[in-house]
Motif scaffolding. Structure first.
Motif, PDB file in Angstrom:
ATOM      1  N   SER A   1       6.747  39.284 -10.039  1.00 39.22           N
ATOM      2  CA  SER A   1       5.942  40.481 -10.315  1.00 39.22           C
ATOM      3  C   SER A   1       6.250  41.065 -11.689  1.00 39.22           C
ATOM      4  O   SER A   1       5.776  42.140 -12.024  1.00 39.22           O
ATOM      5  N   GLU A   2       7.060  40.335 -12.482  1.00 34.57           N
ATOM      6  CA  GLU A   2       7.423  40.793 -13.820  1.00 34.57           C
ATOM      7  C   GLU A   2       6.912  39.803 -14.854  1.00 34.57           C
ATOM      8  O   GLU A   2       6.835  38.600 -14.604  1.00 34.57           O
ATOM      9  N   ILE A   3       6.557  40.317 -16.021  1.00 35.17           N
ATOM     10  CA  ILE A   3       6.249  39.449 -17.159  1.00 35.17           C
ATOM     11  C   ILE A   3       7.013  39.957 -18.374  1.00 35.17           C
ATOM     12  O   ILE A   3       7.282  41.154 -18.504  1.00 35.17           O
ATOM     13  N   ASN A   4       7.381  39.049 -19.245  1.00 33.00           N
ATOM     14  CA  ASN A   4       8.023  39.384 -20.507  1.00 33.00           C
ATOM     15  C   ASN A   4       7.030  39.120 -21.631  1.00 33.00           C
ATOM     16  O   ASN A   4       6.476  38.010 -21.729  1.00 33.00           O
ATOM     17  N   VAL A   5       6.798  40.128 -22.464  1.00 35.00           N
ATOM     18  CA  VAL A   5       5.774  40.044 -23.500  1.00 35.00           C
ATOM     19  C   VAL A   5       6.403  40.362 -24.839  1.00 35.00           C
ATOM     20  O   VAL A   5       7.097  41.379 -24.991  1.00 35.00           O
ATOM     21  N   LEU A   6       6.161  39.500 -25.817  1.00 36.87           N
ATOM     22  CA  LEU A   6       6.608  39.757 -27.185  1.00 36.87           C
ATOM     23  C   LEU A   6       5.460  40.400 -27.950  1.00 36.87           C
ATOM     24  O   LEU A   6       4.400  39.786 -28.138  1.00 36.87           O
ATOM     25  N   PHE A   7       5.665  41.636 -28.370  1.00 35.01           N
ATOM     26  CA  PHE A   7       4.636  42.386 -29.085  1.00 35.01           C
ATOM     27  C   PHE A   7       4.918  42.382 -30.585  1.00 35.01           C
ATOM     28  O   PHE A   7       6.083  42.357 -31.018  1.00 35.01           O
ATOM     29  N   ASP A   8       3.841  42.428 -31.334  1.00 38.40           N
ATOM     30  CA  ASP A   8       3.921  42.636 -32.783  1.00 38.40           C
ATOM     31  C   ASP A   8       3.457  44.068 -33.048  1.00 38.40           C
ATOM     32  O   ASP A   8       2.278  44.384 -32.853  1.00 38.40           O
ATOM     33  N   CYS A   9       4.375  44.943 -33.463  1.00 32.70           N
ATOM     34  CA  CYS A   9       4.086  46.370 -33.606  1.00 32.70           C
ATOM     35  C   CYS A   9       3.868  46.698 -35.079  1.00 32.70           C
ATOM     36  O   CYS A   9       4.818  46.649 -35.886  1.00 32.70           O
TER      37      CYS A   9
ATOM     38  N   PRO B   1     -10.545  38.357 -21.671  1.00 26.90           N
ATOM     39  CA  PRO B   1      -9.833  38.262 -22.962  1.00 26.90           C
ATOM     40  C   PRO B   1      -9.158  39.564 -23.396  1.00 26.90           C
ATOM     41  O   PRO B   1      -8.319  39.543 -24.309  1.00 26.90           O
ATOM     42  N   LEU B   2      -9.509  40.667 -22.748  1.00 28.60           N
ATOM     43  CA  LEU B   2      -8.908  41.957 -23.093  1.00 28.60           C
ATOM     44  C   LEU B   2      -7.726  42.294 -22.189  1.00 28.60           C
ATOM     45  O   LEU B   2      -7.143  43.375 -22.325  1.00 28.60           O
ATOM     46  N   CYS B   3      -7.373  41.379 -21.293  1.00 29.65           N
ATOM     47  CA  CYS B   3      -6.355  41.674 -20.282  1.00 29.65           C
ATOM     48  C   CYS B   3      -4.956  41.310 -20.775  1.00 29.65           C
ATOM     49  O   CYS B   3      -4.713  40.182 -21.228  1.00 29.65           O
ATOM     50  N   LEU B   4      -4.064  42.252 -20.662  1.00 27.37           N
ATOM     51  CA  LEU B   4      -2.659  42.018 -20.986  1.00 27.37           C
ATOM     52  C   LEU B   4      -1.982  41.214 -19.881  1.00 27.37           C
ATOM     53  O   LEU B   4      -1.040  40.461 -20.142  1.00 27.37           O
ATOM     54  N   ALA B   5      -2.467  41.359 -18.658  1.00 27.79           N
ATOM     55  CA  ALA B   5      -1.860  40.653 -17.530  1.00 27.79           C
ATOM     56  C   ALA B   5      -2.881  40.510 -16.419  1.00 27.79           C
ATOM     57  O   ALA B   5      -3.852  41.270 -16.326  1.00 27.79           O
ATOM     58  N   GLU B   6      -2.636  39.518 -15.575  1.00 25.89           N
ATOM     59  CA  GLU B   6      -3.357  39.388 -14.322  1.00 25.89           C
ATOM     60  C   GLU B   6      -2.355  39.619 -13.201  1.00 25.89           C
ATOM     61  O   GLU B   6      -1.272  39.024 -13.178  1.00 25.89           O
ATOM     62  N   VAL B   7      -2.705  40.500 -12.286  1.00 25.64           N
ATOM     63  CA  VAL B   7      -1.856  40.828 -11.151  1.00 25.64           C
ATOM     64  C   VAL B   7      -2.537  40.321  -9.889  1.00 25.64           C
ATOM     65  O   VAL B   7      -3.698  40.656  -9.619  1.00 25.64           O
ATOM     66  N   GLU B   8      -1.821  39.483  -9.139  1.00 31.64           N
ATOM     67  CA  GLU B   8      -2.360  38.946  -7.895  1.00 31.64           C
ATOM     68  C   GLU B   8      -1.613  39.560  -6.717  1.00 31.64           C
ATOM     69  O   GLU B   8      -0.375  39.588  -6.700  1.00 31.64           O
ATOM     70  N   ILE B   9      -2.367  40.082  -5.761  1.00 31.30           N
ATOM     71  CA  ILE B   9      -1.793  40.596  -4.517  1.00 31.30           C
ATOM     72  C   ILE B   9      -2.221  39.639  -3.413  1.00 31.30           C
ATOM     73  O   ILE B   9      -3.407  39.532  -3.087  1.00 31.30           O
ATOM     74  N   ASN B  10      -1.246  38.921  -2.875  1.00 30.72           N
ATOM     75  CA  ASN B  10      -1.585  37.879  -1.900  1.00 30.72           C
ATOM     76  C   ASN B  10      -1.910  38.494  -0.541  1.00 30.72           C
ATOM     77  O   ASN B  10      -1.755  39.704  -0.343  1.00 30.72           O
ATOM     78  N   PRO B  11      -2.384  37.688   0.405  1.00 33.21           N
ATOM     79  CA  PRO B  11      -2.786  38.252   1.706  1.00 33.21           C
ATOM     80  C   PRO B  11      -1.679  39.008   2.420  1.00 33.21           C
ATOM     81  O   PRO B  11      -1.949  39.888   3.236  1.00 33.21           O
ATOM     82  N   GLU B  12      -0.411  38.690   2.117  1.00 33.11           N
ATOM     83  CA  GLU B  12       0.711  39.419   2.729  1.00 33.11           C
ATOM     84  C   GLU B  12       1.070  40.679   1.956  1.00 33.11           C
ATOM     85  O   GLU B  12       2.020  41.383   2.317  1.00 33.11           O
TER      86      GLU B  12
ATOM     87  N   LEU C   1       7.314  44.040 -18.324  1.00 34.79           N
ATOM     88  CA  LEU C   1       6.389  44.861 -17.545  1.00 34.79           C
ATOM     89  C   LEU C   1       6.526  44.484 -16.075  1.00 34.79           C
ATOM     90  O   LEU C   1       6.548  43.290 -15.724  1.00 34.79           O
ATOM     91  N   GLU C   2       6.626  45.496 -15.234  1.00 31.64           N
ATOM     92  CA  GLU C   2       6.848  45.302 -13.802  1.00 31.64           C
ATOM     93  C   GLU C   2       5.695  45.926 -13.029  1.00 31.64           C
ATOM     94  O   GLU C   2       5.277  47.058 -13.319  1.00 31.64           O
ATOM     95  N   PHE C   3       5.192  45.202 -12.035  1.00 36.98           N
ATOM     96  CA  PHE C   3       4.027  45.639 -11.272  1.00 36.98           C
ATOM     97  C   PHE C   3       4.382  45.709  -9.787  1.00 36.98           C
ATOM     98  O   PHE C   3       5.105  44.852  -9.266  1.00 36.98           O
ATOM     99  N   ASP C   4       3.867  46.724  -9.106  1.00 38.85           N
ATOM    100  CA  ASP C   4       3.958  46.764  -7.649  1.00 38.85           C
ATOM    101  C   ASP C   4       2.845  47.648  -7.110  1.00 38.85           C
ATOM    102  O   ASP C   4       2.289  48.481  -7.824  1.00 38.85           O
TER     103      ASP C   4
END
Length: 767
Positions: free
Chosen positions: A221-229, A87-98, A206-209
């Motif tokens: 590998s990208e997600i778009n997040v709407l933040f309330d600042c 519940p504290l995670c902003l994102a889940e990043v999966e790295i597949n077998p390749e 947010l971009e992950f690699d």
């Protein structure tokens, strides 16, 4: 056709479903095929890192994690850890077998704080066992460049049009106790910190690699997040000087982790991203998120650095903080006014647009904030066509009674730059006659200097030590440098043509700056020194790190003309601002005052006459030595610093009497901020120049003592050095001078050789 439409609708619905899942996940899938012991060890490090980051887990969640990590039921422990942390995670990043990376948004609340940091977890499902660094970036953050094999580093500038969208900052927490790289475990958690410049709704990508080429296809590998600042708290600052009058202060705000506010990468002028500090006038504000802050506040080097803690409440309005500054000395009370003749509003460290720079309003804030009485803002090559619009041939109309600012010229990035950069102060015209472009200017210095002096300017060489290196341990060195750079190189020629008013010190190593000046003084030339910073090129810490203190006649208001003529006449001393050598006189003649024949600083003396040297000295050192400064070689920054003058572990510094380049006497003074009277007696055996220094923190200009009316010819070795230096300089510069100008240049160099040959024959034979 209908089948095609149905197929399209099905695919469209699938896309909408995938996007919805990727951007609004209520929970993350539980991974079961994981060993508990290594997962528990990694999670314990995450808990410790969250405490270090200032975002500790609540007591209940922390205790539940401890139980899950220590349970004998491994499957239940693995499941419970993920149930507690997901519940504290902003994102889940999966790295597949390749090794391909894809990401989905996590369930953590998407809330940020304006001008503050918020901490989130990233869940990593590592099916490939990768042990690379997980990179997290965003086009909404400052642009970065990936160095070879390493982490991204910020670029020095961004386009002005991008500023509105660059509201975010992203920082992975991968220091201790975290490991920098992924462990290879099938499930682990990483920490990311996000900073928001703005308040309100803001969308970020947010971009992950896990290394170049690992991004999944289709932008997964990208997600778009709407933040309330949430908006920051606006704090009104009351800033009072020692006398209780409103003023400007220099502030550094740090949180309990030592992070600086406002965030440097998110600043815009008048706050500069390459500074820790900001400058605020009385009544101005700063926006901070709620929390505790350690505040360092001061102004220029004549002020003490004070510290206090403030607590910013979770309140929308009415928050105020008061700061009263404290001086240890005020040199203008004694008639000595500070100035930096070499600062820039563009180029080098500047700013979002280095070739355009910032406005005069921004530069005046720097001048005021460092308590400079005079600031010379010099337009130069990279910013010439933009910044020259601020040149008026007069003091800027933005100037105040106590802080004068004037725009002039540094000949840098021009065809003559290879001969040495020169500062042209008090110009009436900024374009060399017959030119409309930089490329049309002369390709050597002498014509430029002569043109400046013809219009009443005060002219001299900048950052004098460059390419005049010396390995000697004393300032009077006989080593021959290369003369192949941008310091006071062609000075060795131009000084013989009466074309140079000063050379600059304070921003290059002192053992490189001083020898050429000492040698030409020993030959009877009377060039003075001026203190400069070359902000923000050599030093971007602050303006006024090197400065000139000029004596203004008693009862007269400060004017730019009086100040710059004081630099020309040597009615001044140079300093880092932490030691002061003022009211220097020999037999009652003050430095820079009209003396024999009306010449500034010239004293007539009789053979065997004892000279009485007097001055007042004040210096300030911290009680505790700063070994990180004084242990450095003199060719490492800071080049001029009173810390280097400290005697052992004491709080004393030596005041040296310098005659013809050699220290002939010295007295120790306490660097406790108190003014002390210092006196020397000296009987010259021949005509000599006399100065006083605290090496390497401050240096007076010379007083020239002519014994029995004879000119100064103090050293045959110096004259021989200067003569040889002309040849070295010519070989270094000749081919870079345009062929059409080379004949005139050769004649000037030959004239310099003749001058040194004559003085060599007249000089005292010192071996």
């Amino acid at each position: 056709m209908r089948n095609c439409c149905c197929l399209f609708a099905a695919w469209f619905g699938l896309i909408i479903f995938v996007v919805a899942v990727a951007n609004a996940a209520d929970s993350l899938p539980i991974t079961s095929d994981v060993d508990l012991q290594p997962l528990a060890a990694q999670v314990k490090r995450v808990v410790q890192a969250l405490e270090i980051s200032g975002s500790p887990l609540d007591k209940s969640r922390r205790e539940s994690l401890q139980q899950a990590c220590s349970t004998v039921d491994q499957a239940a422990g693995v499941r419970e850890i993920q149930t507690l942390l997901d519940p504290l995670c902003l994102a889940e990043v999966e790295i597949n077998p390749e090794g391909r990376v894809k990401a989905v948004a996590g369930p953590a609340p998407k809330r940020l704080a304006q001008q503050g940091w918020r901490v989130f977890l990233i869940k990593v499902d590592n099916h490939s066992g990768a042990e690379a660094v997980l990179h997290i970036a965003s086009p909404n953050a400052a642009p970065v460049e990936r160095v070879s094999g390493g982490s991204p580093v910020p670029k020095s500038s961004i386009n002005q049009s991008d500023i509105a969208d660059r509201w975010l900052d992203v920082k992975s927490f991968d220091g201790q106790p975290m490991n920098k790289s992924l462990s290879g475990l099938k499930v682990e958690y990483r920490i990311v910190e996000l900073f928001s410049r703005d308040a309100g709704k803001r969308e970020a990508k947010l971009e992950f690699d896990a290394g170049q080429g690992t991004q999944d296809l289709g932008f997964r590998s990208e997600i778009n997040v709407l933040f309330d600042c949430a908006p920051a708290v606006t704090i009104k600052l009351h800033v009072l000087d020692t006398d209780g009058q409103p003023t400007i202060g220099k502030f550094v705000f740090r949180d309990d982790r030592g992070r600086v506010y406002p965030l440097r990468s998110r600043r815009a002028a008048p706050d500069f991203f390459f500074h820790d500090q900001i400058y605020r006038h009385d009544g101005e504000t700063i926006d901070l998120p709620p929390g505790k802050y350690q505040v360092a506040y001061t102004r220029g080097p004549e002020y003490r650095v004070l510290q206090r803690q403030i607590v910013v409440p979770d309140s929308a309005t009415g928050v105020e903080e008061s700061f009263r500054l404290e001086r240890w000395i005020k040199m203008s009370d004694f008639g000595w006014y500070s100035g930096d003749h070499h600062i820039h509003a563009a180029g080098c460290s500047h700013y979002e647009s280095p070739t355009a720079g910032v406005t005069p309003q921004d530069m005046l804030r720097q001048v005021e904030g460092e308590d400079l009485d005079v600031g010379c803002v010099l337009s130069w090559g990279p910013c010439w066509y933009v910044q020259k619009q601020y040149f008026s041939g007069q003091v800027s109309k933005l100037s105040t009674r106590d802080n004068l600012m004037r725009y002039d010229v540094e000949v840098s990035g021009f065809p003559s730059s290879h001969c040495g950069h020169v500062c042209l102060l008090r110009l009436t015209q900024e374009d060399y006659p017959g030119t409309t472009r930089i490329e049309q200017w002369p390709s050597w210095d002498l014509p430029v200097l002569q043109w400046g002096k013809q219009q009443g300017a005060v002219v001299g060489f900048a950052h004098s030590g460059w390419e005049l290196e010396s390995k000697a341990k004393e300032p009077l060195s006989y080593e021959m440098p290369r003369f192949d750079g941008i310091g006071a190189n062609e000075y060795i020629v131009d000084v013989t043509q009466n074309a140079v008013d000063f050379i600059s010190i304070g921003d290059t190593p002192p053992l490189w700056e001083l020898p050429i000046w000492y040698h030409t003084l020993n030959c009877g030339f009377t060039t003075r020194i001026g203190g400069e910073t070359d902000f923000p090129c050599i030093y971007d810490d602050r303006v006024g790190m090197g400065r000139s203190y000029v004596k203004i006649p008693r009862g007269k208001p400060l004017t730019f003309d009086d100040w710059v003529h004081g630099v020309r006449d040597g009615r001044s001393y140079c300093s880092d601002g932490m030691s002061h050598l003022f009211d220097f006189s020999v037999n009652g003649l003050g430095v820079g005052e009209p003396g024999d024949g009306g010449r500034p600083s010239f004293l007539a003396a009789k053979p065997g006459q004892k000279l009485s040297v007097k001055l007042r000295v004040a210096a300030m050192l911290d009680e505790n030595p700063r070994d990180e400064i004084r242990s450095r070689p003199l060719d490492q920054k800071p080049y001029w610093s009173i810390e280097r003058a400290r005697v052992g572990g004491s709080r004393q510094v030596p005041v040296e009497l310098v005659v013809n380049g050699a220290a002939v006497d010295r007295k120790l003074v306490d660097a406790d901020g108190q003014i002390q009277n210092v006196a020397f007696d000296f009987t010259p055996m021949m005509s000599s120049w006399i100065a006083v220094r605290v090496f390497p923190s401050s240096h007076t200009n010379p007083i020239f003592v002519e014994v029995d009316g004879k000119p100064i010819r103090a050293s045959r070795r110096s004259a021989a050095w200067c003569l040889a230096a002309v040849d070295v300089c010519w070989k270094a510069k000749m081919l870079q001078i345009r062929p059409a100008e080379r004949t005139a240049a050769a004649a000037a160099y030959e004239k310099a050789r003749a001058a040194y040959r004559a003085r060599l024959a007249e000089s005292f034979n010192d071996g």
